[in-house]
Design a protein around this motif. Structure first.
Motif, PDB file in Angstrom:
ATOM      1  N   PHE A 538       0.366  -1.576  -0.051  1.00  0.00           N
ATOM      2  CA  PHE A 538      -0.167   0.427   0.052  1.00  0.00           C
ATOM      3  C   PHE A 538       0.912   1.433  -0.018  1.00  0.00           C
ATOM      4  O   PHE A 538       0.858   2.010  -0.193  1.00  0.00           O
ATOM      5  N   PHE A 539       1.768   1.195   0.437  1.00  0.00           N
ATOM      6  CA  PHE A 539       2.786   2.136   1.171  1.00  0.00           C
ATOM      7  C   PHE A 539       2.934   2.639  -0.928  1.00  0.00           C
ATOM      8  O   PHE A 539       3.412   3.804  -1.330  1.00  0.00           O
ATOM      9  N   ILE A 540       3.570   1.791  -1.863  1.00  0.00           N
ATOM     10  CA  ILE A 540       4.369   2.285  -2.947  1.00  0.00           C
ATOM     11  C   ILE A 540       3.259   2.362  -4.055  1.00  0.00           C
ATOM     12  O   ILE A 540       3.234   3.184  -4.857  1.00  0.00           O
ATOM     13  N   ASN A 541       1.893   1.706  -3.879  1.00  0.00           N
ATOM     14  CA  ASN A 541       0.842   1.937  -5.008  1.00  0.00           C
ATOM     15  C   ASN A 541      -0.825   1.576  -4.453  1.00  0.00           C
ATOM     16  O   ASN A 541      -0.502   0.319  -4.517  1.00  0.00           O
ATOM     17  N   PRO A 542      -1.355   2.279  -3.676  1.00  0.00           N
ATOM     18  CA  PRO A 542      -2.430   1.607  -3.048  1.00  0.00           C
ATOM     19  C   PRO A 542      -3.763   1.431  -4.014  1.00  0.00           C
ATOM     20  O   PRO A 542      -4.449   0.405  -3.542  1.00  0.00           O
ATOM     21  N   LEU A 543      -3.129   1.801  -4.984  1.00  0.00           N
ATOM     22  CA  LEU A 543      -4.531   1.112  -5.995  1.00  0.00           C
ATOM     23  C   LEU A 543      -4.135  -0.141  -6.587  1.00  0.00           C
ATOM     24  O   LEU A 543      -4.831  -1.157  -6.747  1.00  0.00           O
ATOM     25  N   ALA A 544      -2.982  -0.684  -6.951  1.00  0.00           N
ATOM     26  CA  ALA A 544      -2.479  -1.730  -7.292  1.00  0.00           C
ATOM     27  C   ALA A 544      -2.588  -2.177  -6.327  1.00  0.00           C
ATOM     28  O   ALA A 544      -3.292  -3.330  -6.705  1.00  0.00           O
ATOM     29  N   ALA A 545      -2.435  -2.274  -5.493  1.00  0.00           N
ATOM     30  CA  ALA A 545      -2.358  -3.004  -3.872  1.00  0.00           C
ATOM     31  C   ALA A 545      -4.075  -3.628  -3.760  1.00  0.00           C
ATOM     32  O   ALA A 545      -4.094  -4.708  -3.797  1.00  0.00           O
ATOM     33  N   GLY A 546      -5.231  -2.696  -3.730  1.00  0.00           N
ATOM     34  CA  GLY A 546      -6.517  -3.331  -3.927  1.00  0.00           C
ATOM     35  C   GLY A 546      -6.560  -4.460  -5.132  1.00  0.00           C
ATOM     36  O   GLY A 546      -7.251  -4.696  -4.227  1.00  0.00           O
ATOM     37  N   LEU A 547      -6.955  -3.825  -6.500  1.00  0.00           N
ATOM     38  CA  LEU A 547      -6.101  -4.535  -7.443  1.00  0.00           C
ATOM     39  C   LEU A 547      -6.181  -6.303  -6.940  1.00  0.00           C
ATOM     40  O   LEU A 547      -6.173  -7.082  -7.544  1.00  0.00           O
ATOM     41  N   ALA A 548      -4.575  -5.838  -6.603  1.00  0.00           N
ATOM     42  CA  ALA A 548      -3.932  -7.605  -6.511  1.00  0.00           C
ATOM     43  C   ALA A 548      -4.811  -8.189  -5.431  1.00  0.00           C
ATOM     44  O   ALA A 548      -5.202  -9.235  -5.503  1.00  0.00           O
ATOM     45  N   ILE A 549      -5.466  -7.607  -4.397  1.00  0.00           N
ATOM     46  CA  ILE A 549      -5.588  -8.522  -3.278  1.00  0.00           C
ATOM     47  C   ILE A 549      -7.331  -9.000  -3.645  1.00  0.00           C
ATOM     48  O   ILE A 549      -7.613  -9.455  -3.426  1.00  0.00           O
ATOM     49  N   GLY A 550      -7.721  -7.513  -4.854  1.00  0.00           N
ATOM     50  CA  GLY A 550      -9.217  -8.077  -5.304  1.00  0.00           C
ATOM     51  C   GLY A 550      -9.361  -9.096  -6.077  1.00  0.00           C
ATOM     52  O   GLY A 550     -10.025 -10.169  -5.793  1.00  0.00           O
ATOM     53  N   ALA A 551      -7.841  -9.358  -6.747  1.00  0.00           N
ATOM     54  CA  ALA A 551      -7.381 -10.638  -7.697  1.00  0.00           C
ATOM     55  C   ALA A 551      -7.402 -11.543  -6.840  1.00  0.00           C
ATOM     56  O   ALA A 551      -8.008 -13.217  -7.444  1.00  0.00           O
ATOM     57  N   GLY A 552      -6.735 -11.809  -5.860  1.00  0.00           N
ATOM     58  CA  GLY A 552      -6.612 -13.281  -4.954  1.00  0.00           C
ATOM     59  C   GLY A 552      -7.816 -13.559  -4.653  1.00  0.00           C
ATOM     60  O   GLY A 552      -8.373 -14.684  -4.149  1.00  0.00           O
ATOM     61  N   ILE A 553      -8.934 -12.783  -3.731  1.00  0.00           N
ATOM     62  CA  ILE A 553     -10.143 -12.986  -3.398  1.00  0.00           C
ATOM     63  C   ILE A 553     -11.281 -13.577  -4.246  1.00  0.00           C
ATOM     64  O   ILE A 553     -11.657 -14.443  -3.954  1.00  0.00           O
ATOM     65  N   LEU A 554     -10.843 -13.077  -5.768  1.00  0.00           N
ATOM     66  CA  LEU A 554     -11.599 -13.909  -6.976  1.00  0.00           C
ATOM     67  C   LEU A 554     -11.168 -14.919  -6.976  1.00  0.00           C
ATOM     68  O   LEU A 554     -12.212 -15.329  -7.154  1.00  0.00           O
ATOM     69  N   LEU A 555     -10.002 -15.407  -6.758  1.00  0.00           N
ATOM     70  CA  LEU A 555      -8.932 -16.810  -7.541  1.00  0.00           C
ATOM     71  C   LEU A 555      -9.548 -17.329  -6.236  1.00  0.00           C
ATOM     72  O   LEU A 555     -10.115 -18.997  -6.735  1.00  0.00           O
ATOM     73  N   PHE A 556      -9.535 -16.666  -5.052  1.00  0.00           N
ATOM     74  CA  PHE A 556     -10.152 -18.043  -3.958  1.00  0.00           C
ATOM     75  C   PHE A 556     -11.507 -18.141  -4.508  1.00  0.00           C
ATOM     76  O   PHE A 556     -11.460 -19.194  -3.506  1.00  0.00           O
ATOM     77  N   VAL A 557     -12.244 -17.500  -4.602  1.00  0.00           N
ATOM     78  CA  VAL A 557     -13.399 -17.938  -4.275  1.00  0.00           C
ATOM     79  C   VAL A 557     -13.742 -18.687  -4.887  1.00  0.00           C
ATOM     80  O   VAL A 557     -14.510 -20.210  -5.160  1.00  0.00           O
ATOM     81  N   ILE A 558     -13.416 -18.413  -6.461  1.00  0.00           N
ATOM     82  CA  ILE A 558     -13.442 -20.043  -7.538  1.00  0.00           C
ATOM     83  C   ILE A 558     -12.868 -21.204  -7.068  1.00  0.00           C
ATOM     84  O   ILE A 558     -13.077 -21.977  -7.447  1.00  0.00           O
ATOM     85  N   VAL A 559     -12.023 -20.846  -6.229  1.00  0.00           N
ATOM     86  CA  VAL A 559     -11.196 -22.429  -5.887  1.00  0.00           C
ATOM     87  C   VAL A 559     -11.913 -23.001  -5.034  1.00  0.00           C
ATOM     88  O   VAL A 559     -12.371 -24.386  -4.717  1.00  0.00           O
ATOM     89  N   SER A 560     -12.456 -22.063  -4.216  1.00  0.00           N
ATOM     90  CA  SER A 560     -13.361 -22.509  -3.006  1.00  0.00           C
ATOM     91  C   SER A 560     -14.851 -23.293  -3.579  1.00  0.00           C
ATOM     92  O   SER A 560     -15.242 -24.353  -3.364  1.00  0.00           O
ATOM     93  N   VAL A 561     -14.789 -22.278  -4.902  1.00  0.00           N
ATOM     94  CA  VAL A 561     -16.502 -23.825  -5.358  1.00  0.00           C
ATOM     95  C   VAL A 561     -16.237 -24.283  -5.994  1.00  0.00           C
ATOM     96  O   VAL A 561     -16.681 -25.575  -6.245  1.00  0.00           O
ATOM     97  N   ILE A 562     -15.252 -24.183  -7.133  1.00  0.00           N
ATOM     98  CA  ILE A 562     -15.557 -25.495  -7.850  1.00  0.00           C
ATOM     99  C   ILE A 562     -13.447 -26.607  -7.862  1.00  0.00           C
ATOM    100  O   ILE A 562     -13.548 -27.489  -8.563  1.00  0.00           O
ATOM    101  N   GLY A 563     -12.986 -26.137  -7.058  1.00  0.00           N
ATOM    102  CA  GLY A 563     -11.889 -27.114  -5.895  1.00  0.00           C
ATOM    103  C   GLY A 563     -12.301 -28.628  -6.116  1.00  0.00           C
ATOM    104  O   GLY A 563     -13.100 -28.298  -5.931  1.00  0.00           O
ATOM    105  N   PRO A 564     -11.289 -28.492  -6.325  1.00  0.00           N
ATOM    106  CA  PRO A 564     -11.570 -30.567  -5.634  1.00  0.00           C
ATOM    107  C   PRO A 564     -11.414 -30.992  -4.290  1.00  0.00           C
ATOM    108  O   PRO A 564     -10.818 -30.249  -3.021  1.00  0.00           O
ATOM    109  N   ALA A 565     -11.541 -32.112  -4.024  1.00  0.00           N
ATOM    110  CA  ALA A 565     -10.907 -32.548  -2.613  1.00  0.00           C
ATOM    111  C   ALA A 565      -9.688 -32.174  -2.241  1.00  0.00           C
ATOM    112  O   ALA A 565      -8.680 -32.787  -3.206  1.00  0.00           O
ATOM    113  N   THR A 566      -9.112 -32.054  -1.235  1.00  0.00           N
ATOM    114  CA  THR A 566      -7.464 -32.289  -1.101  1.00  0.00           C
ATOM    115  C   THR A 566      -7.583 -32.737   0.203  1.00  0.00           C
ATOM    116  O   THR A 566      -8.171 -32.649   1.412  1.00  0.00           O
TER     117      THR A 566
END
Length: 936
Positions: A538-566
């Motif tokens: 957030f010190f370097i680029n707050p907007l880029a940090a927010g977008l990166a975390i948002g992308a991580g959350i989106l991928l987290f949700v996708i894996v939670s929905v379609i991910g297999p057994a582990t």
């Protein structure tokens, strides 16, 4: 004969007896030391590993040469030397890729920019801060990598195995994209360095290469093809190429350091200036007393002073001016972000974890060594630059090293090799990460093809390499990635924060098997590393940090929905266990209070084929309380124990597929009553023990198979899901239900006898449990509740006092209220309290009941019904319930007034009578006199 587990070591092979044993074995063959993989064998009583074979022995690794068919119940490892000969050691596998990735283009083209803008003192402070953040991550990385076997995938493998597939999958894709974009940036850096030195008309060393956009794209393509060919051959050629490039970079670095000491003062060309064009050999003084000389046909030059304390004094402090290449004002944040991008290559060695001989040793040693080496080089170059170069030279020429070098091409070779090596390491690192994510099947068929390994030893992810190469080729078409570069840094920092979070979670969970051999870390360093990584984002680029975390959350949700057994043993389970144990100890059963009462239910289930509607109903009624499914396996312990674990897993699969929020308890007993008694006594833990026993109604009717009803209910709950997939076992609901035995088709096969059934209820009452009996729930359709009612028939006077009978009455109203609070029931049904009135006391009784409901904060409709002659008072309830005529009369009243009810709840305060009414729930508190009388 020694009757203990033993290890037999022979020439070129190892035999390990079957009992629990963990051993590190070093084999020798004809005098040559051969490193063997860690051989870890243990029984189920010492569960150190994650996968178990059919014969009860678990394996940590299966290196090439592993022989499963060894006679005599032994495991045999053969020819381990050949399986390890192609692997990389610490220097070529970890240290060299890390050093080359950290140096990249920053060392040769941006050190002067950093020192010129920030000054020597602040620059060294920034460098220390950058490496402090990086060092914290390296400590966490080293701890995780020395806590067991590490496969391919580097940071992805460590994060996913520690934090679970959701975190690992999301960070894995982000880390993959970061490597792809980093490869693109380094490729463009290679092209820029090439054209700057060799382009027509503008080349510094020569003017031989065309410099149009198409030609620049061609240069980048040639460089990428070179990297692709090396990666296609495999990790061995990559290591050789990296060593060659490393030598070239080191030669360039040595030449730079020697040049600082060997070069005398001179004038270095910095830029062209109209101010200087007509003033040949005239001097121009700048604000900091540096001198610009107009010479060589109007080219501005700045002073290289060689070693000078005065120059160092002038360069100590910050002097932020406009960037001559971008015409943008600089600041501390801008300079810090540029410098931090130069130290983000610490994962290059970890990405090669699948190609290392001993990743648990190589990753920490190689990464820490690379960090120490690069820090010293950066610090030395910064200090020497501040001692020898004027501020004007640093402000106006980022390629100053070329001019002061004893032989100019050394720096050009260093820049080209550094950028090419970074592109090479990020390309092969990206392919390894994508291959590891694909092998885990976290994104289903979308990434499955990229898990295929090719090559002579089937150790090269060809398709993953091709996809990565194509993506890089597509990105370099843009030709300008200044807007993308900050997001690349964000993706790297996000992965660093997850590594620190994983280490922190492992430390806090305090699992016995977390024993890393790397000791220089703690949860304090891991937590500080996580906080610093996020803060820097957030010190370097707050907007880029927010977008990166948002992308991580989106991928987290996708894996939670379609991910297999582990079955990775993620640390979340350890953390949950740690917290649950702590709070269970604080949940004091002696501090129970009626205000905090909630139903904690034990349902004695026979077969889910017939019991699912009751299970689902109880799941609605538990109101956040404990819910246990208890099942009794009939037979002797020796015979039934073999089948216990398999049945337990089947029940767990059923729970997961049906989404019931319940625990499963199985017991083995000679009779149903003894098993039920064991379940009622031993189920639960601490303050979470069942207070209400639920069981089905006993009769001779043939149970109805609700197999199809289960599937229909689940599909109605979520029409998008055709089959309910269990995330823990990856099985379908059809297979789970088919695993249970078929239902009986006649009355003779009834397992429970009437006396046993009555004995179960008696045992529950003696244990001071509430008892609820359920019947006809196969007729209940939760999706057709609209315009229905929940009818409560107290059948006797309920009042708020200390009598035991009224406690049963308030329990009745409590359960009815809880059921009506459930979303599916609340919006579709009306709660009705049906009261049998006394003659001439309708208004008084109705007013009393409404006042009672008001005091209990229960919203319900009160319906008064006249029972006629022979009505019951609270003083004669026992006699009335034993009166068959009273039972029949009340049965007719229920059929008349509650025929359309979706749920009927009855209360029998004093005696238990077999009562045949659709959808009956019977709640009793107190001692029960069981009757064998029946009613129609």
């Amino acid at each position: 004969r020694v009757l203990v587990p033993h290890l037999l070591v022979g020439q070129n092979f190892v035999l390990v007896q079957r009992p629990a044993l963990v051993a590190r074995v070093n084999m020798t063959t004809e005098g040559d030391a051969v490193e063997a993989s860690v051989v870890s064998i243990q029984s189920e009583l010492t569960p150190l590993l994650s996968s178990i074979s059919n014969d009860g022995v678990r394996h940590l690794q299966e290196p090439k040469g592993f022989d499963k068919e060894s006679p005599g119940g032994f495991l045999c490892f053969k020819n381990c030397k050949s399986s390890l000969s192609s692997k990389l050691s610490t220097l070529p596998g970890v240290a060299v890729p890390c050093i080359l990735s950290i140096f990249s283009v920053i060392l040769f083209l941006r050190i002067g920019y950093v020192v010129g803008m920030s000054g020597v003192g602040p620059s060294l402070g920034m460098l220390v801060l950058c490496y402090f953040v990086v060092l914290l991550t390296v400590l966490s990385l080293s701890a995780i990598s020395t806590n067991g076997a590490i496969r391919g995938g580097g940071a992805y493998f460590m994060i996913s195995r520690a934090l679970g597939p959701e975190f690992g999958g999301s960070v894995g894709i982000i880390f993959y994209l970061a490597n792809v974009f980093a490869c693109s940036i380094n490729t463009l850096g290679f092209v820029e360095a090439l054209t700057t030195n060799l382009a027509e008309e503008t080349g510094i060393l020569a003017e031989i290469l065309p410099n149009t956009s198409n030609w620049r794209y061609l240069y980048g393509t040639v460089a990428l093809v070179f990297c692709l060919v090396i990666c296609f051959v495999g990790a061995s050629l990559f290591a050789m190429a990296s060593l060659v490039i490393f030598v070239a970079v080191m030669v360039a670095l040595i030449s730079v350091i020697v040049s600082f000491a060997a070069k005398n003062s001179f004038l270095a060309i910095v830029t062209s200036s109209s101010e200087c064009t007509n003033n040949t050999n005239s001097s121009i003084h700048t604000s900091d007393n540096d001198i610009l000389f107009a010479c060589h046909g109007g080219h501005c030059c700045a002073n290289y002073t060689s070693w000078s304390i005065s120059t160092l004094r002038n360069n100590l402090h910050s002097d932020y001016v406009e960037d001559y290449s971008t015409h943008v004002e600089t600041s501390f944040i801008v300079i810090f972000s540029v410098l931090f991008n130069g130290v983000t290559g610490i994962m290059a060695g970890a990405n090669m974890s699948g190609d290392l001989k001993n990743p648990s040793f190589s990753i920490p040693v190689g990464t820490l060594g690379a960090c120490l080496f690069t820090f010293v080089i950066y610090a030395v170059i910064m200090l020497f630059t501040g001692l020898t170069c004027s501020r004007s030279l640093l402000h106006n020429n980022y390629n100053y090293m070329l001019y002061i070098n004893v032989w100019h091409p050394f720096v050009t070779i260093g820049v080209l090799c550094a950028t090419l090596s970074s592109a090479l390491s990020t390309l092969i690192g990206a392919s390894r990460v994508l291959q590891a994510v694909s092998q885990d099947n976290l994104f289903g068929f979308v990434l499955r093809p990229f898990s295929i390994m090719k090559g002579s030893k089937r150790d090269n992810p060809i398709y993953a390499l091709l996809l990565s190469w194509i993506m890089v080729q597509a990105i370099i078409i843009i030709g300008e990635l200044n807007t993308v570069a900050p997001y690349v840094a964000m993706f790297f920092l996000l992965s660093y924060s997850m590594v620190n979070l994983a280490c922190f979670a492992l430390c806090v969970a305090s699992t016995p098997n977390y024993r890393p051999t790397f000791r220089f870390h703690s949860w304090h360093t891991a937590l500080l590393g996580f906080m610093c990584s996020v803060a820097v984002m957030f010190f370097i680029n707050p907007l880029a940090a927010g977008l990166a975390i948002g992308a991580g959350i989106l991928l987290f949700v996708i894996v939670s929905v379609i991910g297999p057994a582990t079955h990775w043993g993620e640390v979340s389970q350890g953390l949950i266990y740690h917290q649950v144990r702590k709070y269970l100890l604080r949940l004091d059963i002696r501090k129970r209070h009626v205000k905090l009462w909630r139903p904690q239910m034990l349902f004695l289930a026979s077969n889910p084929r017939a019991s699912y509607p009751m299970m689902d109903f109880i799941n609605d009624m538990k109101k956040g309380g404990l819910y246990i499914l208890g099942h009794v396996i009939i037979g002797s312990f020796e015979e039934a124990n073999a089948d216990l674990h398999e049945q337990f897993r089947t029940w767990l699969d059923f729970i997961d597929c049906t989404k019931l929020k319940a625990f499963v308890e199985l017991t083995i007993a000679e009779s149903v009553q003894m098993g039920a008694r064991s379940l009622m006594m031993n189920s639960g833990l601490g303050g979470m023990k069942p207070n209400t026993i639920m069981l089905g109604f006993y009769d001779d009717s043939i149970p109805k198979d609700t197999h199809n009803a289960v599937k229909t209910a689940l599909r109605r709950t979520n029409p998008l899901i055709r089959h309910c997939i269990d995330r823990n076992s990856d099985v379908k609901i059809e297979h789970v239900i088919d695993s249970f035995p078929a239902l009986r088709d006649n009355a003779i096969d009834q397992i429970v006898m009437p006396l046993e059934y009555v004995g179960i209820i008696k045992d529950a009452i003696l244990m001071q449990k509430n008892v609820c009996v359920l019947r006809n729930f196969s007729l209940l359709d939760k999706f057709q509740l609209r315009d229905g009612t929940i009818d409560v028939w107290p059948l006797y006077k309920i009042d708020l006092n200390e009598s035991g009978a009224d406690l049963t009455g308030t329990l009745l109203l409590q359960l009815a209220c809880i059921l009506h609070m459930v979303h599916e029931w609340k919006g579709s049904t009306v709660l009705r309290i049906i009261v049998l009135e006394k003659e001439g006391e309708k208004e008084k009784e109705e007013s009393r009941v409404k006042r009672l409901l008001h005091d209990l904060r229960i919203t319900a409709h009160v319906v008064m019904i006249s029972e006629g002659s022979g009505h019951v008072t609270s003083d004669s309830c026992t006699d009335s319930f034993l009166d068959l005529e009273v039972q029949r009369r009340r049965n007719r009243l229920m059929l008349e007034h509650s025929r359309e009810a979706r749920q009927l709840i009855l209360l029998y305060p004093c005696v238990f009578s077999w009562y045949c009414v659709s959808q009956v729930l019977l709640s009793v508190r107190g001692y029960i006199h069981c009757s064998t009388s029946t009613t129609t």
